[in-house]
Design a protein around this motif. Structure first.
Motif, PDB file in Angstrom:
ATOM      1  N   ASN A   1      34.547  48.277  50.322  1.00 13.94           N
ATOM      2  CA  ASN A   1      33.548  47.924  49.316  1.00 13.94           C
ATOM      3  C   ASN A   1      33.824  48.599  47.978  1.00 13.94           C
ATOM      4  OD1 ASN A   1      32.055  46.208  50.918  1.00 13.94           O
ATOM      5  ND2 ASN A   1      30.751  47.832  51.725  1.00 13.94           N
ATOM      6  N   VAL A   2      34.319  49.837  48.026  1.00 11.14           N
ATOM      7  CA  VAL A   2      34.624  50.564  46.792  1.00 11.14           C
ATOM      8  C   VAL A   2      35.712  49.835  46.003  1.00 11.14           C
ATOM      9  CG1 VAL A   2      35.666  52.672  45.865  1.00 11.14           C
ATOM     10  CG2 VAL A   2      33.883  52.818  47.609  1.00 11.14           C
ATOM     11  N   VAL A   3      36.761  49.390  46.699  1.00 12.47           N
ATOM     12  CA  VAL A   3      37.862  48.683  46.039  1.00 12.47           C
ATOM     13  C   VAL A   3      37.356  47.389  45.399  1.00 12.47           C
ATOM     14  CG1 VAL A   3      40.051  47.481  46.401  1.00 12.47           C
ATOM     15  CG2 VAL A   3      39.630  49.675  47.534  1.00 12.47           C
ATOM     16  N   LEU A   4      36.586  46.613  46.158  1.00 16.21           N
ATOM     17  CA  LEU A   4      36.101  45.334  45.651  1.00 16.21           C
ATOM     18  C   LEU A   4      35.117  45.531  44.494  1.00 16.21           C
ATOM     19  CD1 LEU A   4      35.585  43.366  48.992  1.00 16.21           C
ATOM     20  CD2 LEU A   4      37.500  43.224  47.405  1.00 16.21           C
ATOM     21  N   SER A   5      34.233  46.503  44.613  1.00 14.34           N
ATOM     22  CA  SER A   5      33.243  46.760  43.555  1.00 14.34           C
ATOM     23  C   SER A   5      33.915  47.202  42.265  1.00 14.34           C
ATOM     24  CB  SER A   5      32.255  47.829  44.015  1.00 14.34           C
ATOM     25  OG  SER A   5      31.562  47.399  45.167  1.00 14.34           O
ATOM     26  N   THR A   6      34.952  48.022  42.373  1.00 16.16           N
ATOM     27  CA  THR A   6      35.672  48.496  41.187  1.00 16.16           C
ATOM     28  C   THR A   6      36.332  47.331  40.459  1.00 16.16           C
ATOM     29  OG1 THR A   6      36.117  50.611  42.293  1.00 16.16           O
ATOM     30  CG2 THR A   6      37.455  50.073  40.367  1.00 16.16           C
ATOM     31  N   VAL A   7      36.906  46.428  41.239  1.00 18.43           N
ATOM     32  CA  VAL A   7      37.531  45.245  40.632  1.00 18.43           C
ATOM     33  C   VAL A   7      36.485  44.414  39.908  1.00 18.43           C
ATOM     34  CG1 VAL A   7      38.703  43.069  41.141  1.00 18.43           C
ATOM     35  CG2 VAL A   7      39.420  45.166  42.298  1.00 18.43           C
ATOM     36  N   MET A   8      35.307  44.237  40.537  1.00 20.67           N
ATOM     37  CA  MET A   8      34.271  43.395  39.949  1.00 20.67           C
ATOM     38  C   MET A   8      33.707  43.968  38.647  1.00 20.67           C
ATOM     39  SD  MET A   8      33.792  40.537  41.070  1.00 20.67           S
ATOM     40  CE  MET A   8      32.418  40.307  39.968  1.00 20.67           C
ATOM     41  N   SER A   9      33.750  45.277  38.504  1.00 18.03           N
ATOM     42  CA  SER A   9      33.203  45.900  37.293  1.00 18.03           C
ATOM     43  C   SER A   9      33.994  45.521  36.046  1.00 18.03           C
ATOM     44  CB  SER A   9      33.182  47.428  37.453  1.00 18.03           C
ATOM     45  OG  SER A   9      34.506  47.942  37.527  1.00 18.03           O
ATOM     46  N   LYS A  10      35.197  45.022  36.222  1.00 24.27           N
ATOM     47  CA  LYS A  10      36.054  44.658  35.083  1.00 24.27           C
ATOM     48  C   LYS A  10      35.919  43.178  34.708  1.00 24.27           C
ATOM     49  CE  LYS A  10      37.781  48.827  35.520  1.00 24.27           C
ATOM     50  NZ  LYS A  10      37.388  49.894  34.577  1.00 24.27           N
ATOM     51  N   VAL A  11      35.166  42.421  35.511  1.00 21.49           N
ATOM     52  CA  VAL A  11      35.096  40.966  35.312  1.00 21.49           C
ATOM     53  C   VAL A  11      34.002  40.619  34.311  1.00 21.49           C
ATOM     54  CG1 VAL A  11      34.650  38.758  36.440  1.00 21.49           C
ATOM     55  CG2 VAL A  11      35.983  40.511  37.609  1.00 21.49           C
ATOM     56  N   LYS A  12      34.330  39.778  33.327  1.00 21.74           N
ATOM     57  CA  LYS A  12      33.368  39.418  32.289  1.00 21.74           C
ATOM     58  C   LYS A  12      33.078  37.911  32.245  1.00 21.74           C
ATOM     59  CE  LYS A  12      33.383  43.731  31.004  1.00 21.74           C
ATOM     60  NZ  LYS A  12      32.256  44.602  31.393  1.00 21.74           N
ATOM     61  N   SER A  13      34.081  37.074  32.465  1.00 23.36           N
ATOM     62  CA  SER A  13      33.920  35.624  32.279  1.00 23.36           C
ATOM     63  C   SER A  13      33.716  34.897  33.606  1.00 23.36           C
ATOM     64  CB  SER A  13      35.152  35.054  31.585  1.00 23.36           C
ATOM     65  OG  SER A  13      36.289  35.189  32.438  1.00 23.36           O
TER      66      SER A  13
END
Length: 469
Positions: free
Chosen positions: A343-355
């Motif tokens: 979950n940490v890996v996936l959440s970190t990736v999602m924090s960078k998504v804007k569009s």
């Protein structure tokens, strides 16, 4: 005194995954090592990190046991499939399908035929495993008899089997994806046409044009006749021998319990082998456990390597190595899940998504990551689905975009992963390693390609306000 648990950092969470990726790339890809030790090494690294952040061995053991428990239904089916193949060899069911199949099907069109037939069966029954375990096994025998590349045939069978698993309203994953995403079943199926139809067209073209080159050169009529003559020496064929296969197909279509139907089919096959082939009951039970062997026929003849490789197979013991592979994968997946590293890996990736485009592409990456780590098609749908549901609403994206993406990059990718239950099943059932058939499973990975194209171009992307880009 219980040690307090701390949340793993991104670096801690990503380390076991990087060890696995690097180990698989170098160890398996370059050094040709076995997958199992690499998975165990990755699990050990994950275990050390888990211990450092406060997780006890009991905590990790519980996570591993939970993962193994979740995979047991798939493993039970895998064991029964091994038993089933041995029984179908004993009765003459598979040899008969091979005998007449090599007469009817042209070698040039075997690969494209394998895809189409598997797709039809899986769509009607809603099961990829049932399709591969019945018609897929017969197709592999025909491919061997016709001198067709077995990897090409296996890849086409897998792609066809997952065409139905992805689109059939009878499929569990087809129903699960819209439930998780919050869309409606038939809207979800219709929305998948945007990616699945182009991927299928590419697959058909590849199988038609490239697949024809997968045939061994020279005149194969003599080898076909020789194989049929050898089969004639061992088996007596009649239409009743189709009953075990028809029973399994009917059970898949009517949604009867899988394992009991396969067991009934297996014991029916033993009875048919005794009645029509003259084999002994003892040989029948041996076939179920360790596989059929031509020596059981009592025929005194020198058999060719082709028929020995074709007929001497099946049995529960034939899937032992596959079972070990799945258990090793579940060890790693259990630690990553119970500690929250995934979950940490996936959440970190999602924090960078804007569009909106980024959300869809991130969903694809997350589904593939979960599939890669857990080897489970359900988790590759459920985990990203729950994580991304709210992001799709925030970006004005209809839920059916999410459910489609979950299937494009979750359901059909899992059988391309060697340590997944699906990849292990296809390898054990079709007799071809996952890495070997992967390039030929064109529909599976082309769906991901078209999903990315749609995300970038906006074509076929439904908005919550009812508009389409």
């Amino acid at each position: 005194m219980e040690i307090s648990k701390t949340k793993p950092t991104f670096l801690q969470s990503i380390t076991p995954i990087l060890v696995m990726v690097f180990g698989l790339a170098v160890g398996v890809g370059y050094l040709k090592l076995k997958v199992e030790p690499i998975l165990l090494l990755s699990a050990l690294v994950a275990g050390v990190i888990a211990w450092r952040i406060g997780y006890s061995y009991s905590d990790m053991q519980k996570g591993i046991i939970d993962k193994i428990a979740s995979s047991l239904p798939a493993l039970m089916i895998l064991w029964v499939v091994g038993l089933l193949i041995g029984a179908w060899m004993f009765s003459g069911t598979i040899p008969m399908l091979v005998y007449y199949g090599i007469e009817i099907i042209s070698p040039r069109y075997l690969v494209v035929t394998a895809f189409v037939i598997s797709a039809i069966i899986s769509t009607v029954t809603g099961t990829s495993w049932g399709s591969a375990g019945t018609i897929g096994v017969a197709i592999m025998g025909i491919a061997q008899g016709l001198g067709v590349d077995l990897a090409a045939a296996a890849g086409a069978v897998v792609a066809g089997a997952y065409f139905g698993d992805k689109l059939s309203p009878l499929s569990d994953t087809t129903n699960l994806a819209p439930i998780v995403a919050g869309s409606e079943l038939y809207e979800h199926i219709k929305h998948m046409f945007y990616t699945t139809i182009p991927a299928t067209i590419v697959a058909l073209l590849a199988y038609y044009f490239i697949g024809s080159s997968a045939v061994s050169g020279g005149d194969i009529s003599a080898s076909i006749l020789s194989l049929q003559n050898e089969l004639d020496k061992v088996f007596d064929f009649n239409i009743i021998l189709l009953l075990p296969a028809l029973l399994v197909l009917a059970g898949s279509f009517l949604k009867w319990p899988t394992i009991p139907i396969m067991l009934i089919s297996s014991f029916l096959s033993i009875i048919l082998g005794i009645l029509f082939q003259g084999f002994s009951l003892k040989s029948g039970f041996i076939s179920m456990m360790t596989g059929f062997n031509l020596s059981m026929s009592g025929v005194e003849a020198e058999f060719s390597k082709d028929i020995i490789r074709l007929i001497n197979r099946g049995g529960v013991s034939s899937v032992n190595s596959t079972t070990i592979l799945v258990l090793c994968a579940m060890g790693l997946a259990g630690i990553l899940t119970v500690t929250g590293m995934l979950n940490v890996v996936l959440s970190t990736v999602m924090s960078k998504v804007k569009s909106a485009t980024g959300v869809i592409i991130s969903t694809i990456g997350s589904c593939i990551t979960v599939a890669f780590i857990t080897g489970n098609s359900y988790l590759s749908i459920i985990v990203p689905g729950e994580m991304f549901k709210d992001f799709y609403k925030q970006k004005n994206l209809a839920a059916k975009n999410l459910s489609r993406t979950l299937e494009d990059s979750g359901t059909v990718i899992v059988p391309l992963i060697p340590w997944s239950a699906a990849g292990a099943y296809m390898t054990a059932t079709l007799g071809v390693n996952t890495i070997e058939y992967l390039p030929w499973a064109v529909m599976n990975y082309m769906g991901v390609v078209f999903a990315v194209i749609l995300a970038i171009t906006g074509i076929g992307i439904a908005r919550l306000d009812g508009k389409k880009d």
